[in-house]
Design a protein around this motif. Structure first.
Motif, PDB file in Angstrom:
ATOM      1  N   PHE A  21     123.423  95.698  45.480  1.00  0.00           N
ATOM      2  CA  PHE A  21     123.075  94.272  45.585  1.00  0.00           C
ATOM      3  C   PHE A  21     123.153  93.781  47.038  1.00  0.00           C
ATOM      4  CE2 PHE A  21     124.105  94.740  41.117  1.00  0.00           C
ATOM      5  CZ  PHE A  21     123.111  94.008  40.497  1.00  0.00           C
ATOM      6  N   LYS A  22     122.673  92.546  47.207  1.00  0.00           N
ATOM      7  CA  LYS A  22     122.628  92.005  48.578  1.00  0.00           C
ATOM      8  C   LYS A  22     123.965  91.342  48.906  1.00  0.00           C
ATOM      9  CE  LYS A  22     119.301  89.455  50.380  1.00  0.00           C
ATOM     10  NZ  LYS A  22     118.214  88.460  50.331  1.00  0.00           N
ATOM     11  N   ILE A  23     124.641  91.890  49.885  1.00  0.00           N
ATOM     12  CA  ILE A  23     125.974  91.375  50.194  1.00  0.00           C
ATOM     13  C   ILE A  23     126.021  90.802  51.599  1.00  0.00           C
ATOM     14  CG2 ILE A  23     128.400  91.978  50.468  1.00  0.00           C
ATOM     15  CD1 ILE A  23     128.188  93.895  48.300  1.00  0.00           C
ATOM     16  N   LYS A  24     126.656  89.656  51.723  1.00  0.00           N
ATOM     17  CA  LYS A  24     126.864  89.085  53.045  1.00  0.00           C
ATOM     18  C   LYS A  24     128.363  89.168  53.346  1.00  0.00           C
ATOM     19  CE  LYS A  24     126.455  84.785  55.581  1.00  0.00           C
ATOM     20  NZ  LYS A  24     125.981  83.406  55.587  1.00  0.00           N
ATOM     21  N   TRP A  25     128.689  89.571  54.567  1.00  0.00           N
ATOM     22  CA  TRP A  25     130.108  89.666  54.930  1.00  0.00           C
ATOM     23  C   TRP A  25     130.492  88.523  55.858  1.00  0.00           C
ATOM     24  CZ3 TRP A  25     133.102  92.619  52.199  1.00  0.00           C
ATOM     25  CH2 TRP A  25     132.568  93.740  51.563  1.00  0.00           C
ATOM     26  N   LEU A  26     131.534  87.831  55.504  1.00  0.00           N
ATOM     27  CA  LEU A  26     132.074  86.804  56.398  1.00  0.00           C
ATOM     28  C   LEU A  26     133.282  87.425  57.086  1.00  0.00           C
ATOM     29  CD1 LEU A  26     132.154  83.742  53.966  1.00  0.00           C
ATOM     30  CD2 LEU A  26     130.342  84.391  55.551  1.00  0.00           C
ATOM     31  N   GLU A  27     133.378  87.212  58.385  1.00  0.00           N
ATOM     32  CA  GLU A  27     134.497  87.823  59.098  1.00  0.00           C
ATOM     33  C   GLU A  27     135.580  86.787  59.372  1.00  0.00           C
ATOM     34  OE1 GLU A  27     132.888  89.845  62.465  1.00  0.00           O
ATOM     35  OE2 GLU A  27     132.200  91.481  61.166  1.00  0.00           O
ATOM     36  N   TYR A  28     136.792  87.238  59.347  1.00  0.00           N
ATOM     37  CA  TYR A  28     137.890  86.318  59.686  1.00  0.00           C
ATOM     38  C   TYR A  28     139.087  87.112  60.175  1.00  0.00           C
ATOM     39  CZ  TYR A  28     140.441  87.472  55.403  1.00  0.00           C
ATOM     40  OH  TYR A  28     141.143  88.125  54.432  1.00  0.00           O
ATOM     41  N   LYS A  29     139.977  86.395  60.856  1.00  0.00           N
ATOM     42  CA  LYS A  29     141.166  87.063  61.400  1.00  0.00           C
ATOM     43  C   LYS A  29     142.219  87.176  60.301  1.00  0.00           C
ATOM     44  CE  LYS A  29     141.219  87.115  66.220  1.00  0.00           C
ATOM     45  NZ  LYS A  29     140.021  86.462  66.729  1.00  0.00           N
ATOM     46  N   ASN A  30     142.915  88.288  60.307  1.00  0.00           N
ATOM     47  CA  ASN A  30     143.911  88.524  59.268  1.00  0.00           C
ATOM     48  C   ASN A  30     144.916  87.372  59.153  1.00  0.00           C
ATOM     49  OD1 ASN A  30     145.159  90.001  57.276  1.00  0.00           O
ATOM     50  ND2 ASN A  30     146.590  90.968  58.689  1.00  0.00           N
ATOM     51  N   VAL A  31     145.237  87.035  57.910  1.00  0.00           N
ATOM     52  CA  VAL A  31     146.231  85.994  57.652  1.00  0.00           C
ATOM     53  C   VAL A  31     147.382  86.675  56.925  1.00  0.00           C
ATOM     54  CG1 VAL A  31     146.607  83.789  56.485  1.00  0.00           C
ATOM     55  CG2 VAL A  31     144.296  84.436  57.191  1.00  0.00           C
ATOM     56  N   GLU A  32     148.630  86.332  57.281  1.00  0.00           N
ATOM     57  CA  GLU A  32     149.743  86.969  56.579  1.00  0.00           C
ATOM     58  C   GLU A  32     150.061  86.203  55.303  1.00  0.00           C
ATOM     59  OE1 GLU A  32     152.882  88.534  58.872  1.00  0.00           O
ATOM     60  OE2 GLU A  32     151.610  88.789  60.623  1.00  0.00           O
ATOM     61  N   ARG A  33     150.656  86.887  54.342  1.00  0.00           N
ATOM     62  CA  ARG A  33     150.897  86.210  53.056  1.00  0.00           C
ATOM     63  C   ARG A  33     151.836  85.029  53.227  1.00  0.00           C
ATOM     64  NH1 ARG A  33     152.998  87.756  48.288  1.00  0.00           N
ATOM     65  NH2 ARG A  33     151.618  89.525  47.885  1.00  0.00           N
ATOM     66  N   VAL A  34     151.617  83.986  52.403  1.00  0.00           N
ATOM     67  CA  VAL A  34     152.313  82.720  52.592  1.00  0.00           C
ATOM     68  C   VAL A  34     153.795  82.828  52.214  1.00  0.00           C
ATOM     69  CG1 VAL A  34     151.627  81.843  50.325  1.00  0.00           C
ATOM     70  CG2 VAL A  34     152.082  80.245  52.161  1.00  0.00           C
ATOM     71  N   ALA A  35     154.103  83.687  51.255  1.00  0.00           N
ATOM     72  CA  ALA A  35     155.499  83.893  50.847  1.00  0.00           C
ATOM     73  C   ALA A  35     155.589  85.206  50.085  1.00  0.00           C
ATOM     74  CB  ALA A  35     155.952  82.745  49.945  1.00  0.00           C
ATOM     75  N   GLY A  36     156.784  85.653  49.824  1.00  0.00           N
ATOM     76  CA  GLY A  36     156.960  86.901  49.065  1.00  0.00           C
ATOM     77  C   GLY A  36     156.623  88.129  49.895  1.00  0.00           C
TER      78      GLY A  36
END
Ligand code: UDP
Ligand code: MG
Length: 342
Positions: free
Chosen positions: A187-202
């Motif tokens: 299928f046709k996929i678009k990739w959005l890029e972003y900077k890694n985010v660390e988990r909010v808790a746990g």
């Protein structure tokens, strides 16, 4: 249009309320019907209680709770099966998948015609160096040996059309490796890029042992390349046998065989090598049949359809309806403008 968001949760009591609050803001900006499908993957903390509470307050919250921890793959499957939306999303509960990106994903599908919009981290900040190196190696190997395209850094975070979701569910294999399945269906996929985010808790639920098992399992599920090991060994043994036999002949022609013991040894070695190469060749033959059985047992669809003339007709109708609507809106605006004239 309805959007379903599948959220696998395992011991996420510290994240769930934060996740819901952050998502509520995004949800308010979506003018569609909406449902959350929380999948409690046998959590041992208060996750289920929190989910129940959310479901009591918000009728858009649905949930499935497992009898024990079956793993994220099982949770994803249960969520996708339960989802009723025209668009189906997949998202972690720890806010490592930024909720606001959902709006861009929605836009990518509805206005740009993609079947799926996924997210890709461009860095691995906050992750150990060894873990990152192994992850990169895994993606390299996987892309070489399998026909499922894997994108380095791609998360499971994605929004898909109903058609793609159904395609993913058509792969009925029990041992599921979603990253591979998403790549395999195409299928046709678009990739959005972003900077890694660390988990909010746990804490992350993955340790090195679990990750290795996951990676090896992924390769096993999507590739028969490891079976080629036997081809290589068989060929090497055969070449060694031939080499040794040639050496024997030259040695004999030069009349250098000293005594009986040495002669026996020089005959036994190439014969043994040859017999071993035959043994491995037998395993190659077995491997060929195992490959076939592997394919048949997985019973994956032979092909997947993205569009037929019916879809084209449907999208034409939708387009003309859209145009009609905007023409009506223009006419209405004109009338309104003339009315406002002094
Ligand atoms: N998860 C799950 N079952 C498991 C392990 C994880 O449903 O056995 C969920 C978890 O609650 C989270 C998501 O899968 O929503 C991703 O897990 P985690 O954040 O631990 O993985 P990471 O982001 O570190 O790869
Ligand atoms: Mg996480």
């Amino acid at each position: 249009m309805k959007i379903s968001i599948v959220v696998p949760c395992y011991n996420e009591e510290a994240c769930l309320q934060k996740y819901y609050d952050a998502m509520s803001e995004v949800r308010a900006r979506l003018e569609t019907e909406f449902e959350y499908i929380f999948v409690d993957d046998g959590s041992r903390d208060r996750s289920l209680e929190i989910i129940r509470e959310l479901a009591g307050r918000d009728c858009e919250v649905r949930y499935v709770s497992f009898s024990r921890n079956f793993g994220k793959e099982a949770a994803i499957l249960a969520g996708l099966e339960a989802a009723e939306g025209d668009l189906v999303g997949l998202m972690d509960a720890d806010l490592q998948d930024p909720p606001e990106m959902l709006l861009e994903m929605y836009n990518g599908i509805v206005n740009e015609g993609y079947d799926c919009v996924g997210c890709r981290r461009t860095d691995r900040k906050g992750e150990g160096k060894i873990k990152s190196a192994f992850a990169r190696l895994f993606y390299k190997i996987m892309n070489k040996v399998s026909d499922a395209e894997l994108v380095d850094g791609a998360r499971d975070y994605r929004l898909m059309t109903r058609k793609m979701t159904d395609a993913v569910l058509m792969l009925s294999e029990r041992d599921r490796f979603s990253k591979g399945i998403f790549g395999w269906v195409g299928f046709k996929i678009k990739w959005l890029e972003y900077k890694n985010v660390e988990r909010v808790a746990g804490k992350t639920k993955w340790n090195f042992r679990k990750l290795t098992k996951y990676a090896v399992g992924g390769i096993e599920d999507f590739s028969t390349a490891p079976l080629r090991f036997n081809n290589v060994v068989s060929l090497l043994l055969f070449l060694a046998a031939v080499g040794f036999a040639a050496f024997d002949i030259v040695w004999a022609c030069l009349g250098k065989f000293a005594g009986g013991g040495m002669l026996t040894l020089f005959i036994i070695i190439p014969v043994t090598l040859f017999l071993l190469s035959l043994l491995f060749f037998g395993m190659v033959l077995l491997g060929e049949y195992i490959k076939k059985i592997f394919k048949e047992v997985k019973a994956r669809p032979v092909y997947l359809v993205r569009e037929t003339e019916k879809d084209a007709a449907l999208s034409q109708t939708a387009q003309s309806e859209k145009n009609e609507k905007s023409e009506n809106a223009d006419a209405f605006a004109e009338v309104a403008a003339t009315r406002n004239e002094p």
